[in-house]
Design a protein around this motif. Structure first.
Motif, PDB file in Angstrom:
ATOM      1  N   TYR A  23     -67.933 -13.393 -80.193  1.00  0.00           N
ATOM      2  CA  TYR A  23     -66.736 -12.513 -79.632  1.00  0.00           C
ATOM      3  C   TYR A  23     -66.754 -12.499 -78.746  1.00  0.00           C
ATOM      4  O   TYR A  23     -68.019 -12.141 -77.763  1.00  0.00           O
ATOM      5  N   PRO A 132     -53.195   6.238 -71.489  1.00  0.00           N
ATOM      6  CA  PRO A 132     -52.694   5.926 -69.551  1.00  0.00           C
ATOM      7  C   PRO A 132     -52.128   4.417 -69.505  1.00  0.00           C
ATOM      8  O   PRO A 132     -52.302   3.341 -70.039  1.00  0.00           O
ATOM      9  N   LEU A 141     -53.059   9.014 -63.226  1.00  0.00           N
ATOM     10  CA  LEU A 141     -54.374   9.290 -63.927  1.00  0.00           C
ATOM     11  C   LEU A 141     -54.270  10.948 -63.951  1.00  0.00           C
ATOM     12  O   LEU A 141     -54.942  10.948 -64.870  1.00  0.00           O
ATOM     13  N   PHE A 145     -55.210  12.314 -66.837  1.00  0.00           N
ATOM     14  CA  PHE A 145     -56.567  13.598 -67.613  1.00  0.00           C
ATOM     15  C   PHE A 145     -56.583  14.923 -67.486  1.00  0.00           C
ATOM     16  O   PHE A 145     -57.586  15.093 -67.470  1.00  0.00           O
ATOM     17  N   SER A 159     -64.010   5.880 -64.664  1.00  0.00           N
ATOM     18  CA  SER A 159     -63.868   4.966 -64.494  1.00  0.00           C
ATOM     19  C   SER A 159     -64.855   3.798 -64.550  1.00  0.00           C
ATOM     20  O   SER A 159     -64.255   2.779 -64.469  1.00  0.00           O
ATOM     21  N   ALA A 161     -66.903   3.177 -66.902  1.00  0.00           N
ATOM     22  CA  ALA A 161     -66.768   1.914 -67.776  1.00  0.00           C
ATOM     23  C   ALA A 161     -65.749   0.655 -67.828  1.00  0.00           C
ATOM     24  O   ALA A 161     -66.774   0.434 -68.765  1.00  0.00           O
ATOM     25  N   LEU A 164     -67.210  -2.587 -68.122  1.00  0.00           N
ATOM     26  CA  LEU A 164     -67.617  -3.302 -69.366  1.00  0.00           C
ATOM     27  C   LEU A 164     -66.729  -4.041 -69.947  1.00  0.00           C
ATOM     28  O   LEU A 164     -65.167  -3.756 -70.016  1.00  0.00           O
ATOM     29  N   GLY A 165     -66.513  -5.191 -70.879  1.00  0.00           N
ATOM     30  CA  GLY A 165     -65.537  -5.546 -71.309  1.00  0.00           C
ATOM     31  C   GLY A 165     -64.513  -6.528 -70.337  1.00  0.00           C
ATOM     32  O   GLY A 165     -64.288  -6.983 -68.916  1.00  0.00           O
ATOM     33  N   ARG A 166     -63.008  -6.502 -70.841  1.00  0.00           N
ATOM     34  CA  ARG A 166     -62.172  -7.303 -70.183  1.00  0.00           C
ATOM     35  C   ARG A 166     -61.064  -7.170 -71.024  1.00  0.00           C
ATOM     36  O   ARG A 166     -60.326  -6.412 -72.284  1.00  0.00           O
ATOM     37  N   ARG A 171     -53.704  -8.287 -75.958  1.00  0.00           N
ATOM     38  CA  ARG A 171     -54.003  -7.059 -76.442  1.00  0.00           C
ATOM     39  C   ARG A 171     -52.839  -6.316 -75.446  1.00  0.00           C
ATOM     40  O   ARG A 171     -51.860  -6.163 -75.683  1.00  0.00           O
ATOM     41  N   PHE A 174     -53.534  -7.516 -69.983  1.00  0.00           N
ATOM     42  CA  PHE A 174     -54.176  -8.267 -68.743  1.00  0.00           C
ATOM     43  C   PHE A 174     -54.935  -8.852 -69.095  1.00  0.00           C
ATOM     44  O   PHE A 174     -55.275  -9.125 -69.813  1.00  0.00           O
ATOM     45  N   LEU A 229     -57.517  -3.103 -62.566  1.00  0.00           N
ATOM     46  CA  LEU A 229     -55.736  -2.874 -63.019  1.00  0.00           C
ATOM     47  C   LEU A 229     -55.200  -2.269 -61.306  1.00  0.00           C
ATOM     48  O   LEU A 229     -56.014  -1.286 -61.051  1.00  0.00           O
ATOM     49  N   THR A 231     -54.409   0.917 -62.337  1.00  0.00           N
ATOM     50  CA  THR A 231     -55.205   2.069 -61.957  1.00  0.00           C
ATOM     51  C   THR A 231     -56.036   2.039 -61.143  1.00  0.00           C
ATOM     52  O   THR A 231     -57.346   2.718 -60.611  1.00  0.00           O
ATOM     53  N   PHE A 263     -68.704  11.562 -70.198  1.00  0.00           N
ATOM     54  CA  PHE A 263     -68.168  10.571 -71.340  1.00  0.00           C
ATOM     55  C   PHE A 263     -68.249  11.613 -72.835  1.00  0.00           C
ATOM     56  O   PHE A 263     -67.969  11.741 -74.213  1.00  0.00           O
TER      57      PHE A 263
HETATM   58 FE1  HIF Z   1     -60.129   1.196 -70.455  1.00  0.00          FE
HETATM   59  N1  HIF Z   1     -58.873   0.039 -70.446  1.00  0.00           N
HETATM   60  N2  HIF Z   1     -58.469   2.054 -69.245  1.00  0.00           N
HETATM   61  N3  HIF Z   1     -61.405   2.602 -69.933  1.00  0.00           N
HETATM   62  N4  HIF Z   1     -61.356   0.034 -71.067  1.00  0.00           N
HETATM   63  C1  HIF Z   1     -59.288  -1.612 -71.167  1.00  0.00           C
HETATM   64  C2  HIF Z   1     -60.260  -2.162 -71.654  1.00  0.00           C
HETATM   65  C3  HIF Z   1     -61.156  -1.441 -71.201  1.00  0.00           C
HETATM   66  C4  HIF Z   1     -57.630   1.957 -68.528  1.00  0.00           C
HETATM   67  C5  HIF Z   1     -56.568   0.349 -69.356  1.00  0.00           C
HETATM   68  C6  HIF Z   1     -57.560  -0.447 -69.937  1.00  0.00           C
HETATM   69  C7  HIF Z   1     -60.725   3.732 -69.507  1.00  0.00           C
HETATM   70  C8  HIF Z   1     -59.895   4.418 -68.694  1.00  0.00           C
HETATM   71  C9  HIF Z   1     -58.334   3.075 -69.062  1.00  0.00           C
HETATM   72  C10 HIF Z   1     -62.297   0.677 -71.336  1.00  0.00           C
HETATM   73  C11 HIF Z   1     -62.988   1.699 -71.446  1.00  0.00           C
HETATM   74  C12 HIF Z   1     -62.141   2.900 -70.584  1.00  0.00           C
HETATM   75  C13 HIF Z   1     -57.298  -2.751 -71.461  1.00  0.00           C
HETATM   76  C14 HIF Z   1     -57.747  -4.097 -71.781  1.00  0.00           C
HETATM   77  C15 HIF Z   1     -56.310  -1.525 -70.088  1.00  0.00           C
HETATM   78  C16 HIF Z   1     -55.574  -2.083 -69.606  1.00  0.00           C
HETATM   79  C17 HIF Z   1     -57.480  -3.832 -72.989  1.00  0.00           C
HETATM   80  C18 HIF Z   1     -57.926  -5.492 -73.658  1.00  0.00           C
HETATM   81  O1  HIF Z   1     -56.447  -5.992 -73.149  1.00  0.00           O
HETATM   82  O2  HIF Z   1     -58.117  -5.552 -74.607  1.00  0.00           O
HETATM   83  C19 HIF Z   1     -56.108   2.820 -68.136  1.00  0.00           C
HETATM   84  C20 HIF Z   1     -55.535   2.469 -67.404  1.00  0.00           C
HETATM   85  C21 HIF Z   1     -57.382   3.941 -68.057  1.00  0.00           C
HETATM   86  C22 HIF Z   1     -57.251   5.307 -66.977  1.00  0.00           C
HETATM   87  C23 HIF Z   1     -57.953   4.989 -66.129  1.00  0.00           C
HETATM   88  C24 HIF Z   1     -62.064   4.575 -69.805  1.00  0.00           C
HETATM   89  C25 HIF Z   1     -62.675   4.740 -68.508  1.00  0.00           C
HETATM   90  C26 HIF Z   1     -62.884   3.671 -67.048  1.00  0.00           C
HETATM   91  C27 HIF Z   1     -61.738   6.476 -70.034  1.00  0.00           C
HETATM   92  C28 HIF Z   1     -62.935   3.757 -70.924  1.00  0.00           C
HETATM   93  O3  HIF Z   1     -63.810   4.582 -71.345  1.00  0.00           O
HETATM   94  C29 HIF Z   1     -62.990  -0.758 -71.803  1.00  0.00           C
HETATM   95  C30 HIF Z   1     -64.758  -0.176 -72.291  1.00  0.00           C
HETATM   96  C31 HIF Z   1     -62.804  -1.487 -71.915  1.00  0.00           C
HETATM   97  C32 HIF Z   1     -62.843  -3.136 -72.450  1.00  0.00           C
HETATM   98  C33 HIF Z   1     -62.854  -3.325 -74.168  1.00  0.00           C
HETATM   99  C34 HIF Z   1     -62.827  -4.901 -74.887  1.00  0.00           C
HETATM  100  O4  HIF Z   1     -62.081  -4.943 -75.352  1.00  0.00           O
HETATM  101  O5  HIF Z   1     -63.750  -5.595 -73.671  1.00  0.00           O
END
Ligand code: HIF
Length: 291
Positions: A23, A132, A141, A145, A159, A161, A164-166, A171, A174, A229, A231, A263
């Motif tokens: 995954y 958001p 934002l 928030f 932010s 955070a 981590l991830g993508r 979905r 992006f 992004l 944001t 968090f």
């Molecule tokens: Fe995210 N976020 N987030 N986010 N986010 C995405 C993925 C993750 C926003 C948008 C997106 C927070 C705030 C905001 C994580 C954690 C947090 C994606 C992509 C988008 C578009 C989703 C996808 O396509 O799978 C916006 C606009 C936010 C306001 C700033 C938090 C602070 C950063 C609160 C937060 O903890 C994580 C982790 C991912 C990755 C998920 C994954 O499947 O890999």
């Protein structure tokens, strides 16, 4: 099956669910963090509605919100944990999974208390549109928030955070990771945000994001571009946000400390506790049902 209240046993089983060789980048950790945050991030201080209580994503109204696309994967990964520990509520399980994932990926200990209920209180249901929109900027934002009760410093700390991830094209639309090692929690997101040259990019689906590709990488070793992004980029163009981006880029310990605090606060939104930390339960007072 574990004994009711044995959260250490649940934590162990969440850890066992993290490793996913097939995954994404090999870990369910990032999507667990997103699940935890989206379950809590619908909260509105003024009306005391939304938040993690009720585990509303189990139902179409919240689970089918396009902002929550992809989180059914995270919930399915956690289903075996729920089966082994049926006494834990989904709302506790989803928030705890985020905390366990942050720690397992090298992040700080986030304080977590149990006691959320899966009781659906119709008077607390959040409307869609509370999460958001990544295509917007700093004003948005703040609108989102501040509604949850956070300030500028807390918005920037949270932010981090996005280390981590993508983004996934199927979905949110992006595409790509924010950093090179998206399953390791660090302050790299802030350093890259500040120091790389981010190029506005329109993807084939019309979605606009900011990309960085290493210009010196040999053509046959070209890595997937990194992304930000709109944001994320707005943290650079707003002086009050930028101040904290710089502090967190410089000081990993400060970021870890502030991230743990904020968090933890996010996951407590809408949860009422007494002095001892026990939840003040209103299940029997209001109408509703337990699924
Ligand atoms: Fe995210 N976020 N987030 N986010 N986010 C995405 C993925 C993750 C926003 C948008 C997106 C927070 C705030 C905001 C994580 C954690 C947090 C994606 C992509 C988008 C578009 C989703 C996808 O396509 O799978 C916006 C606009 C936010 C306001 C700033 C938090 C602070 C950063 C609160 C937060 O903890 C994580 C982790 C991912 C990755 C998920 C994954 O499947 O890999």
């Amino acid at each position: 099956m574990s004994q009711s209240g044995d959260y250490d046993a649940v934590r162990k089983d969440i850890v066992a669910q993290l490793k996913k060789p097939d995954y994404d980048d090999g870990s369910a950790g990032p999507v667990f963090v997103r699940l935890a945050w989206h379950s809590a991030g619908t909260y509105d201080v003024a009306s005391d509605t939304g938040g993690s209580n009720g585990a509303g994503m189990r139902y179409e109204a919240e689970g089918g919100d396009p902002a929550n696309a992809g989180l059914q994967v995270a919930r399915a990964f956690l289903e075996p944990v729920k089966e082994r520990h049926p006494w834990i509520t989904y709302s506790d399980l989803w928030t705890l999974a985020g905390v366990v994932a942050v720690k397992e990926m090298g992040g700080p200990d986030v304080k977590w208390l149990p006691g959320r209920t899966d009781f659906v209180d119709d008077s607390k249901l959040p409307p869609r549109g509370r999460l958001p929109d990544a295509a917007q900027g700093a004003d948005h934002l703040r609108h989102i928030f501040y509604r949850m009760g956070f300030n500028d410093q807390e918005i920037v700390a949270l932010s981090g955070a996005h280390n981590l991830g993508r983004g996934h094209k199927d979905r949110s639309g992006f595409d790509g990771p924010w950093v090179n090692n998206p399953t390791r929690f660090s302050n790299q997101y802030f350093r890259l945000l500040l120091n790389l040259e981010w190029k506005p990019t329109t993807l084939s689906n019309g979605v606009k994001q900011f990309n960085y590709s290493d210009p010196d990488a040999p053509a046959d070793e070209k890595e997937e571009p990194l992304m930000m992004l709109p944001t994320d980029m707005s943290l650079l163009s707003d002086s009050s946000f930028l101040l904290w981006v710089k502090k967190y880029a410089d000081d990993k310990d400060l970021f870890f400390q502030h991230f743990a605090d904020v968090f933890g606060k996010l996951l407590e939104l809408g949860i009422k506790r007494d002095d001892k930390g026990s939840v003040i339960n209103t299940d029997n007072v209001r109408g509703g049902y337990v699924s």
